[in-house]
Design a protein around this motif. Structure first.
Motif, PDB file in Angstrom:
ATOM      1  N   ASP A  50       0.865  -1.188   0.000  1.00 30.48           N
ATOM      2  CA  ASP A  50       0.000   0.000   0.000  1.00 30.48           C
ATOM      3  C   ASP A  50       0.900   1.236   0.000  1.00 30.48           C
TER       4      ASP A  50
ATOM      5  N   GLU B  84      -7.705   1.599  -3.656  1.00 28.83           N
ATOM      6  CA  GLU B  84      -7.324   1.439  -2.252  1.00 28.83           C
ATOM      7  C   GLU B  84      -8.512   1.142  -1.328  1.00 28.83           C
TER       8      GLU B  84
ATOM      9  N   ASP C 253     -11.976   5.646   3.681  1.00 28.65           N
ATOM     10  CA  ASP C 253     -10.562   5.423   3.986  1.00 28.65           C
ATOM     11  C   ASP C 253      -9.872   6.784   4.077  1.00 28.65           C
TER      12      ASP C 253
HETATM   13 MG    MG Z   1      -3.731   4.984   2.366  1.00 28.52          MG
END
Ligand code: MG
Ligand code: ADP
Length: 446
Positions: free
Chosen positions: A12, A214, A236
């Motif tokens: 990530d 993501e 997020d």
């Molecule tokens: Mg992130």
């Protein structure tokens, strides 16, 4: 079964942090987390690579740490697609089923139609069996749209199939029908933004496998099937961007990315309290609170040391003042998300409420303020213990949701590929890569 399935790597690449998780297939279908790595990132702004050297260095550090911990080597990595440059929309298309022609046997009414003489009065070619190729054609047709120059489709997420008049179908392969309609969520990105991230990963000596939005990866790690079925919005909250994904009826209905995140909170503290950014970040994490309701009378009056800029002596301020700075910012960021949910038309249909992930979800009081803004139940999303084993306790934070989700999705693809290649034999190898990818990533469900 899974004997040749080896480890997978989720990477990530964030604006503030690069996180890496190495997982192996474990018992009972769990992914055993065997390696964890993280590094502070400086090479990205709002999800876009602006300093390739720094990005490569952070990727290398995070991956090497996870490699050392696991004793395994990372070669191919699943990476996140993020940034406010990502744009998504829904498309749909209808195609005629061309599939395998199929004999339709008529039942003679005695319950043994297939075996009776009548059974051989077959009507050839009237109905057709839907193949993976039909599904691929439908999805491609639904996403055959004119994109602005320099933009490309980076993901296609089937939402629903309709066979003739039957709607709500997840996987139509093998069904009989004449018309196949599909609704697809299409994710697009500027070509260069994606290439720059891939270049960075390649320069760190790694190959890019899956690329996943993501917030979608974070959802795979944290949401339950019921959340997706009955409706949930996952938010997020990263350093400079906040991603939104809305699920209903088991499918992705809407996604968006906003150029707002945790660093705005930090900047507000730095500006409001006249303190350097690194000090503001520390104050936010230790004493910050996004909702006045979360502080007791005593906590409100607690004094915090605030270092000053320009050599002036440090001062002391109450936590209430800090909260007065953070709360309006939290309301602003979350209101943007709430507006988007409203405009998407899914507002009243999110029975599971809102799930917060990303480092920004760690700010004290975020859940409480979010419940007020969304007027819905809110929880923090953690990598689910029914999906991960091994070092899962070490990643019980919303900040690990995306990396663990990436590792999980890569593992599903890998397992399914192994199964497919083992059973390939007589089967034609022409299963559209697109279709198999969707089926595999979501564990067999579209
Ligand atoms: Mg992130
Ligand atoms: N304990 C904490 N309290 C408040 N904010 C936090 C905490 N930990 C991390 N953050 C914030 O989370 C943001 C980073 O989240 P992350 O998901 O790692 O971002 P990115 O993916 O953009 O790199 C930063 O703005 C950081 O200040």
């Amino acid at each position: 079964m899974a004997k040749h399935v080896s480890h997978t790597v989720g990477l990530d690449i964030g604006t503030s942090r690069v996180t890496c998780i190495i997982g192996e297939p474990g018992d009972g279908g769990l992914i055993d987390i065997v390696g964890i790595g993280e590094a502070e990132a400086r090479g990205l702004r709002k999800g876009v690579v602006v300093d390739p050297e720094s990005a490569v260095e952070a990727i290398t550090r995070a991956v090497e740490e996870a490699e050392r911990m696991s004793g395994l080597e990372a070669e191919e990595v699943a990476i996140n697609l993020s940034g406010s440059h990502i744009m998504s929309f829904n498309g749909q298309a209808i195609v005629a089923v061309s599939g395998r022609e199929r004999e339709v046997h008529l039942d003679n009414g005695n319950g043994h139609g297939r075996r009776s003489a009548h059974a051989h009065m077959a009507v050839a070619g009237r109905d057709r069996e839907i193949t993976a190729d039909d599904v691929r054609r439908a999805i491609e047709s639904a996403s055959a749209i004119q994109l602005p120059a320099g933009r490309e489709i980076v993901d296609r997420l089937p939402q629903e199939f309709i066979v003739d008049d039957q709607d709500g179908i997840n996987d139509p392969v093998g069904m009989i029908g004449a018309r196949l309609a599909v609704k697809v969520h299409i994710v697009t990105s500027p070509i260069t933004a994606r290439q720059n991230v891939i270049n960075g990963v390649n320069r760190a000596g790694l190959m890019v496998g899956e690329m996943v939005l993501e917030q979608l990866a974070a959802a795979e790690a944290t949401l339950t099937d019921d959340d997706k079925e009955f409706g949930a919005a996952l938010v997020d909250i990263g350093a400079e961007t906040t991603g939104l994904i809305i699920y209903q009826r088991g499918a992705v209905q809407h996604t968006a990315v906003f150029a707002l995140g945790g660093s705005h909170f930090t900047n507000d503290i730095a500006f409001g309290l006249r303190t350097p950014i690194p000090e503001a970040e520390k104050i936010k994490r230790i004493a910050g609170c996004a909702s006045g309701l979360c502080l007791s009378e005593m906590e409100r009056g607690e004094l915090i040391d605030v270092p000053s800029v320009g050599g002036r002596p440090p001062r002391q301020l109450s936590r209430q003042i800090l909260c007065d700075i953070l709360q309006p910012r939290a309301e602003e960021v979350l209101s943007h998300v709430a507006d988007e949910i409203r405009e998407s038309g899914w507002e009243g249909q999110l029975s599971s409420g809102v799930v917060l992930t990303g480092g920004g979800a760690r700010l004290h009081g975020m859940v409480e303020i979010a419940e007020q803004v969304f007027d819905a139940p809110v929880r923090v999303g953690y990598p689910e213990r029914d999906r991960f084993g091994g070092l899962v306790e070490d990643i019980q934070s919303p900040a690990w949701a995306a990396a663990s989700g990436l590792c999980l999705m890569a593992q599903r693809v890998k397992s399914a590929e192994m199964r497919a290649s083992a059973s390939r034999g007589a089967q034609a190898g022409g299963l559209g890569a697109l279709v198999s990818k969707f089926r595999n990533r979501f564990g067999g469900i579209f």
